[in-house]
Write a protein that holds these residues in place. Sequence first.
Motif: not given
Length: 314
Positions: A78-80, A204-206, A69-73, A63-67
């Motif tokens: 958000w993951f759980g 994350r990916l667009g 653009k929105f902080k809450n995501e 997730m950190e490698r492909w963050p």
Amino acid sequence: MDIYRGRDDAGMWCRDNAALCPHRVWWCDAGGYARSTAVGVLCWSALFCAICGLLYPLAKGSMERWPSKFKNENCVMWFGWHVQSTIHACWVSSLAFAAIYTLSDAPAGAQFDASSTRNSQHINDAVGSIANTSHVFFCYMLVDTLITLCRKEMTIDYFLHHLVFCFFCVLIQYHCFAPYLAGWLLIMEFSTIFLNGFSFFRNRLGYDHLLVKAFFLLFAGSFFVSRLLGMTYIAGSFILAVFRHEVPFAGIPRWHLYTLVVALAGAVVLQFFWAYSIGRKVTKVLVGGSDCSSREPGPGGATGDDGVEGKKAS
């Protein structure tokens, strides 16, 4: 006309329904329903905590490698939220599919009235499966509401959406009837699987990424099949059963039936409204003139930055 006369008593959460109680459902009276609901809520809450505490650390690096653009995501909740929703959607839709397949050629009374000991064993087994699956869904909705409140992302439309579906659950489960209707409502969760994938990866990916477009197109296809066509079919079938008097519905107040009729009719209209919005986005994706990020209301009524519901359409 299909008149179905062999039935057990409706009401009181299946207490007097010998076809389902005490061997086919987890609850058989108000007390049993309350206890089962408490256990279900605790189980879904424990699963969410386990996902956040055990699974998230394993996925955090990716997730950190492909963050997003929105902080809450980028947070653990958000993951759980997405993982638990996907588990739930896979579970209830698969169980509901098997049960509605069994009920698809059953008499109208077996599909929509309270269960009867005169039904065949495999029909009552399917009804019991739908009853328990609907309770799993109900408990999940309660926990999902609490999680959304904790995340401070609850909106009026999202709350009303959950409230309406909880109302469906309580009314149908209280009278121990309409298993075919309940099954088709549960099968709609299938589209949530792909909506979750789209929601998780879009920022994350667009939107132009092949995986994001694939998730969106799969969501759109499953939406049209399970929600638009499925909802229209089952709503029409139930409404006809009510007004053609094909089913006795003995012991069930008529105003309860009419309330369901109005709610189902409104839900069908809503599906067509959402289908129009999703159809426009699908056209843009396929022709390549634009992505699926136009700000139009999506399932659930909410609009994210893409116009498809910020989370899911339960």
